[in-house]
Design a protein around this motif. Sequence first.
Motif, PDB file in Angstrom:
ATOM      1  N   THR A 280       5.400  13.378   1.054  1.00 14.83           N
ATOM      2  CA  THR A 280       6.180  12.167   0.845  1.00 14.83           C
ATOM      3  C   THR A 280       5.256  11.014   0.514  1.00 14.83           C
ATOM      4  OG1 THR A 280       7.717  12.972   2.542  1.00 14.83           O
ATOM      5  CG2 THR A 280       7.958  10.691   1.871  1.00 14.83           C
ATOM      6  N   ALA A 281       5.723  10.103  -0.343  1.00 11.30           N
ATOM      7  CA  ALA A 281       4.997   8.867  -0.630  1.00 11.30           C
ATOM      8  C   ALA A 281       5.635   7.753   0.182  1.00 11.30           C
ATOM      9  CB  ALA A 281       5.056   8.547  -2.122  1.00 11.30           C
ATOM     10  N   VAL A 282       4.861   7.142   1.067  1.00 12.69           N
ATOM     11  CA  VAL A 282       5.365   6.093   1.949  1.00 12.69           C
ATOM     12  C   VAL A 282       4.742   4.771   1.538  1.00 12.69           C
ATOM     13  CG1 VAL A 282       5.504   5.253   4.318  1.00 12.69           C
ATOM     14  CG2 VAL A 282       5.714   7.695   3.852  1.00 12.69           C
TER      15      VAL A 282
ATOM     16  N   LEU B 231      14.591   8.118  -3.385  1.00 13.31           N
ATOM     17  CA  LEU B 231      14.332   7.517  -2.084  1.00 13.31           C
ATOM     18  C   LEU B 231      14.863   8.462  -1.012  1.00 13.31           C
ATOM     19  CD1 LEU B 231      13.427   4.848  -0.626  1.00 13.31           C
ATOM     20  CD2 LEU B 231      15.827   4.180  -0.712  1.00 13.31           C
ATOM     21  N   VAL B 232      14.015   8.794  -0.028  1.00 11.48           N
ATOM     22  CA  VAL B 232      14.444   9.734   1.009  1.00 11.48           C
ATOM     23  C   VAL B 232      14.577   9.078   2.377  1.00 11.48           C
ATOM     24  CG1 VAL B 232      13.470  11.714  -0.192  1.00 11.48           C
ATOM     25  CG2 VAL B 232      12.050  10.475   1.442  1.00 11.48           C
TER      26      VAL B 232
ATOM     27  N   ALA C  55      12.112  -2.745  10.100  1.00 11.08           N
ATOM     28  CA  ALA C  55      10.907  -2.535  10.895  1.00 11.08           C
ATOM     29  C   ALA C  55      10.061  -3.799  10.898  1.00 11.08           C
ATOM     30  CB  ALA C  55      10.107  -1.367  10.332  1.00 11.08           C
ATOM     31  N   GLU C  56       9.116  -3.891  11.856  1.00 14.45           N
ATOM     32  CA  GLU C  56       8.237  -5.060  11.911  1.00 14.45           C
ATOM     33  C   GLU C  56       7.565  -5.273  10.559  1.00 14.45           C
ATOM     34  OE1 GLU C  56       4.435  -6.797  14.475  1.00 14.45           O
ATOM     35  OE2 GLU C  56       5.190  -4.771  14.825  1.00 14.45           O
ATOM     36  N   VAL C  57       7.083  -4.184   9.963  1.00 12.32           N
ATOM     37  CA  VAL C  57       6.609  -4.199   8.585  1.00 12.32           C
ATOM     38  C   VAL C  57       7.479  -3.202   7.821  1.00 12.32           C
ATOM     39  CG1 VAL C  57       4.691  -3.818   7.024  1.00 12.32           C
ATOM     40  CG2 VAL C  57       4.259  -4.761   9.295  1.00 12.32           C
ATOM     41  N   PRO C  58       8.379  -3.672   6.949  1.00 15.32           N
ATOM     42  CA  PRO C  58       9.323  -2.759   6.282  1.00 15.32           C
ATOM     43  C   PRO C  58       8.602  -1.690   5.464  1.00 15.32           C
ATOM     44  CG  PRO C  58       9.993  -5.044   5.999  1.00 15.32           C
ATOM     45  CD  PRO C  58       8.622  -5.074   6.587  1.00 15.32           C
ATOM     46  N   TRP C  59       9.224  -0.526   5.372  1.00 13.10           N
ATOM     47  CA  TRP C  59       8.642   0.567   4.609  1.00 13.10           C
ATOM     48  C   TRP C  59       9.757   1.388   3.987  1.00 13.10           C
ATOM     49  CZ3 TRP C  59      10.240   5.392   6.152  1.00 13.10           C
ATOM     50  CH2 TRP C  59      10.729   5.504   7.457  1.00 13.10           C
ATOM     51  N   LEU C  60       9.358   2.204   3.033  1.00 12.50           N
ATOM     52  CA  LEU C  60      10.284   3.157   2.434  1.00 12.50           C
ATOM     53  C   LEU C  60       9.512   4.411   2.057  1.00 12.50           C
ATOM     54  CD1 LEU C  60       9.914   3.251  -0.960  1.00 12.50           C
ATOM     55  CD2 LEU C  60      10.755   0.926  -0.668  1.00 12.50           C
ATOM     56  N   ALA C  61      10.207   5.504   1.953  1.00 11.91           N
ATOM     57  CA  ALA C  61       9.596   6.783   1.603  1.00 11.91           C
ATOM     58  C   ALA C  61      10.342   7.396   0.430  1.00 11.91           C
ATOM     59  CB  ALA C  61       9.623   7.733   2.800  1.00 11.91           C
ATOM     60  N   THR C  62       9.599   7.902  -0.541  1.00 14.95           N
ATOM     61  CA  THR C  62      10.176   8.599  -1.686  1.00 14.95           C
ATOM     62  C   THR C  62       9.571   9.988  -1.787  1.00 14.95           C
ATOM     63  OG1 THR C  62       8.495   7.806  -3.245  1.00 14.95           O
ATOM     64  CG2 THR C  62      10.443   6.422  -2.935  1.00 14.95           C
ATOM     65  N   ALA C  63      10.223  10.844  -2.519  1.00  9.68           N
ATOM     66  CA  ALA C  63       9.661  12.164  -2.776  1.00  9.68           C
ATOM     67  C   ALA C  63       8.321  12.008  -3.481  1.00  9.68           C
ATOM     68  CB  ALA C  63      10.627  12.985  -3.622  1.00  9.68           C
ATOM     69  N   HIS C  64       7.336  12.746  -3.033  1.00  5.18           N
ATOM     70  CA  HIS C  64       6.003  12.673  -3.638  1.00  5.18           C
ATOM     71  C   HIS C  64       5.959  13.505  -4.915  1.00  5.18           C
ATOM     72  CE1 HIS C  64       1.758  12.619  -4.300  1.00  5.18           C
ATOM     73  NE2 HIS C  64       1.599  13.890  -3.999  1.00  5.18           N
ATOM     74  N   VAL C  65       5.482  12.887  -5.989  1.00  5.17           N
ATOM     75  CA  VAL C  65       5.311  13.581  -7.269  1.00  5.17           C
ATOM     76  C   VAL C  65       3.817  13.792  -7.489  1.00  5.17           C
ATOM     77  CG1 VAL C  65       5.717  13.525  -9.750  1.00  5.17           C
ATOM     78  CG2 VAL C  65       7.368  12.471  -8.197  1.00  5.17           C
ATOM     79  N   PRO C  66       3.313  15.036  -7.360  1.00  2.00           N
ATOM     80  CA  PRO C  66       1.874  15.273  -7.517  1.00  2.00           C
ATOM     81  C   PRO C  66       1.489  15.309  -8.996  1.00  2.00           C
ATOM     82  CG  PRO C  66       2.982  17.335  -7.054  1.00  2.00           C
ATOM     83  CD  PRO C  66       4.043  16.261  -6.997  1.00  2.00           C
TER      84      PRO C  66
ATOM     85  N   ARG D 112       0.837  -1.195   0.000  1.00  2.00           N
ATOM     86  CA  ARG D 112       0.000   0.000   0.000  1.00  2.00           C
ATOM     87  C   ARG D 112       0.873   1.247   0.000  1.00  2.00           C
ATOM     88  NH1 ARG D 112      -4.876   1.552  -1.266  1.00  2.00           N
ATOM     89  NH2 ARG D 112      -5.796  -0.266  -0.242  1.00  2.00           N
ATOM     90  N   VAL D 113       0.426   2.281  -0.730  1.00  2.00           N
ATOM     91  CA  VAL D 113       1.171   3.534  -0.833  1.00  2.00           C
ATOM     92  C   VAL D 113       0.332   4.649  -0.212  1.00  2.00           C
ATOM     93  CG1 VAL D 113       2.415   5.105  -2.351  1.00  2.00           C
ATOM     94  CG2 VAL D 113       2.135   2.703  -3.005  1.00  2.00           C
ATOM     95  N   TYR D 114       0.941   5.394   0.714  1.00  2.00           N
ATOM     96  CA  TYR D 114       0.255   6.467   1.415  1.00  2.00           C
ATOM     97  C   TYR D 114       0.898   7.820   1.107  1.00  2.00           C
ATOM     98  CZ  TYR D 114      -1.783   2.769   4.335  1.00  2.00           C
ATOM     99  OH  TYR D 114      -2.449   1.664   4.773  1.00  2.00           O
ATOM    100  N   LEU D 115       0.076   8.855   1.108  1.00  2.00           N
ATOM    101  CA  LEU D 115       0.578  10.227   1.096  1.00  2.00           C
ATOM    102  C   LEU D 115       0.850  10.612   2.542  1.00  2.00           C
ATOM    103  CD1 LEU D 115       1.152  12.913  -0.378  1.00  2.00           C
ATOM    104  CD2 LEU D 115      -1.268  13.479  -0.048  1.00  2.00           C
ATOM    105  N   ALA D 116       2.027  11.159   2.803  1.00  2.00           N
ATOM    106  CA  ALA D 116       2.423  11.445   4.180  1.00  2.00           C
ATOM    107  C   ALA D 116       3.104  12.804   4.270  1.00  2.00           C
ATOM    108  CB  ALA D 116       3.356  10.351   4.702  1.00  2.00           C
ATOM    109  N   ARG D 117       3.140  13.291   5.502  1.00  2.00           N
ATOM    110  CA  ARG D 117       3.834  14.544   5.806  1.00  2.00           C
ATOM    111  C   ARG D 117       5.071  14.212   6.632  1.00  2.00           C
ATOM    112  NH1 ARG D 117       1.760  19.653   6.091  1.00  2.00           N
ATOM    113  NH2 ARG D 117      -0.351  18.834   5.997  1.00  2.00           N
ATOM    114  N   SER D 118       6.236  14.681   6.170  1.00  2.00           N
ATOM    115  CA  SER D 118       7.465  14.459   6.924  1.00  2.00           C
ATOM    116  C   SER D 118       7.469  15.366   8.155  1.00  2.00           C
ATOM    117  CB  SER D 118       8.685  14.757   6.044  1.00  2.00           C
ATOM    118  OG  SER D 118       8.831  16.156   5.879  1.00  2.00           O
ATOM    119  N   PRO D 119       8.367  15.111   9.122  1.00  2.00           N
ATOM    120  CA  PRO D 119       8.420  15.987  10.302  1.00  2.00           C
ATOM    121  C   PRO D 119       8.607  17.458   9.945  1.00  2.00           C
ATOM    122  CG  PRO D 119       9.691  14.002  10.697  1.00  2.00           C
ATOM    123  CD  PRO D 119       9.278  13.963   9.249  1.00  2.00           C
ATOM    124  N   GLY D 120       9.274  17.718   8.813  1.00  2.00           N
ATOM    125  CA  GLY D 120       9.473  19.098   8.392  1.00  2.00           C
ATOM    126  C   GLY D 120       8.395  19.629   7.474  1.00  2.00           C
TER     127      GLY D 120
END
Length: 752
Positions: free
Chosen positions: A43-45, A80-81, A87-98, A31-39
């Motif tokens: 981001t696409a997670v 890839l950022v 992690a228990e369920v591995p994940w990765l985050a990339t720059a979000h391209v709208p 599954r791919v989620y739209l996310a907000r980084s701490p800053g």
Amino acid sequence: MQAFAPLEAGDPARIGPYRLVGRLGSGGMGRVYLARSPGGRATAVKVVHDELAEDPSFRTRFRREVTAARRVTGPFTAPLVDADPDAEVPWLATAHVPGLSLGAAVARHGAWPERSVRALGSGLAEALEAIHRARVVHRDLKPSNVLLAPDGPRVIDFGISVAADDTKLTATGAMVGSPGYLPPEQLIGREVGPAGDVFALGALMVYAATGTNAFGGGHAHGVSYRVVHEEPDLSGLPGELAGVVGRCLAKDPLRRPGVPELVAELGRWEGDGGARSTFTGAAWLPAPVADDVMALRTDPLPEEASADLPTGADLPTVGPAHTDVATARLGGPPGRPSSAARPGEWIRQRRTAVLAAAGTLVVLAVVAGLLLPRAFSGSSRGNGSGSTAAPTAVTKQLKVREEWPSDEDLWHPVVAGGKVVGEGQDGLLHAVHTDSGDTAWTYDDPTASSLEGVSDGLVVASGNERGTIQGISLDSGKQVWSVDARAHTAPGTTFHLYLRIVVVDGTVYVNALYDLPAGSKPSGRYAVSALDAATGRLKWTRPVEYGLSDALTVVDGVLYGGMWGKDGSYFYALDAKTGDQRWRYRTQDEYGTEVTAIKVSGDTVYAGDSRGELHAVDARRGTRLWTYEPDVQSRKWLEPLLVTDGVILGGTGENDSTRSPGDVHAVAAGSGKPLWTTHTEGEPELHGLLDGSVLFSTETGTLHAADARTGKSPARTRLSPDNPDAAVVGDRVYFDGGDGRLHAGRISLTEK
């Protein structure tokens, strides 16, 4: 225009340091989620499938590919950022391209002009140069992995899919990827290098320039066969562009141009004024696509997650998925192969057993993604096409109460005679009792592992390895008859595979593909044949030079099917006893369009095709009564079609093997007038009627109900976190619960 969907109950609120704000989609890895980084960065997670997370070999590959992907830098990639492979369920985050995907853009707005195709190729070639420079091979470059931004295309998922694909290949020996974009060397099991990505680039340019696949449409096995044995159709490309693309699509990877050569050649694209142009302001795109892309770019990032989700310090983090069915807990899923990893799935998008005694029973073979659901009921989304009013608020509630889980995990289940029959993980056919889920029998011949359906108390199964077709007693699981492929294989040809098998009144009807001797043009030939089930004797055969669709049905002594020739595509009727042609109806003037769904009702036969048209044809004369073409992105008509009370119901989906949205349509059977259309998150499978509502499931794991005449009172409930592969008989549903077991449930549809 919104580029994401709201979060749903059961979605995690946070993954690592990233707060989730919406859903972007799903794919073969997760599954791919739209996310907000701490800053505050968009981001696409991506969160991987549970079954992959539980596989130690996947984690090793995933960790390696993440390390490699971190090295990729380039203006036409989504870098890839961040990632946590441990992690228990591995994940990765990339720059979000709208941006809009290439697949969605072409489906929505059609073929592109030459300058836009050249610009696309230029950007993609530069992206591949950056990817290959990091010693990464993409291996799954396809329309959904290319996002369109104002300042050029972006290639996503480079290298990451390799870890998941390698895991599936190791586990099953199956091919993973997207037919039409996989290079020939990958299809025949050879090593794939950077030249494989060049092949995919050429196929993408054909798709953008023509709106169609370079090797035609239809089922994955037919497309893949043409990739290996036939030349691409470049007739819709300008001469100079056709030359570049033709070299990219060479069968021999050594004859394809290198990426630096393509960057130099395609980088000379020109803007509207004739001068060499640059990627600015979306001017490189066709105007309607540019409008969509610019609208997406201005879409704000949500400030908060969905209001339905809990807030505060105790927000859930991502963890193992589970599934509820109405009020019945199914339990946590153990590790198991995903639907994409099942043997033979890469060459089967859908198979339908159209067998007279059992009716039309549909099975799905799709690539499915990660969902983290809870049971829910809600409204489906409809556009009210052709109706006088939009659907009202939900007034019905759909529930499935579990009756039993079986120890068997049956794929493509068919229900008949008090038994559920399906294909097991062990490569054998199994039957379980419908009242208990207990095993009734196991058929221990692995050469008949492909279930075709049930007819007259017989389970019909085939095996492409030897081409035998077997009739197996539904009661005892013992063989009753066997038909050998040699009976219908013409001299000078070699049996290759079955497109469709139908058994009616003791006769076996087959659509099959045959190989011709090496060097022949064409390299293959098709035929529809009829064989006596009791003796295996060939009754008749009709060779077809160009192609047969896999849609095939026999009703009242008439065989209906689809074919295409050099001069167009056709729907035809043959005398089932002799093979003599009764009539032939032209569906399209184009080569390669195929009939994908057939339904006979009274004196009318309905045929849906792969380019989106639904045809109503006089069953006696083969003359046109009406045609209907819905205004939707998902074009291919899917089996089954249903006819009830003057309404024909059917689903449409995409012409590829990736998970994609679809639509359900209701059309007046007598006139072709549209009554209503509702959009679905995944491709729909229609199951039948219950209390005046049409039941359909989607590959996202959900069962839906909607009023058959109006589309109103939509209701839904979750069956599975993945493709439920459901079979419905009356108010009983049998489905894959996502935990490695077949489940049975009773459906209730009540007023709220």
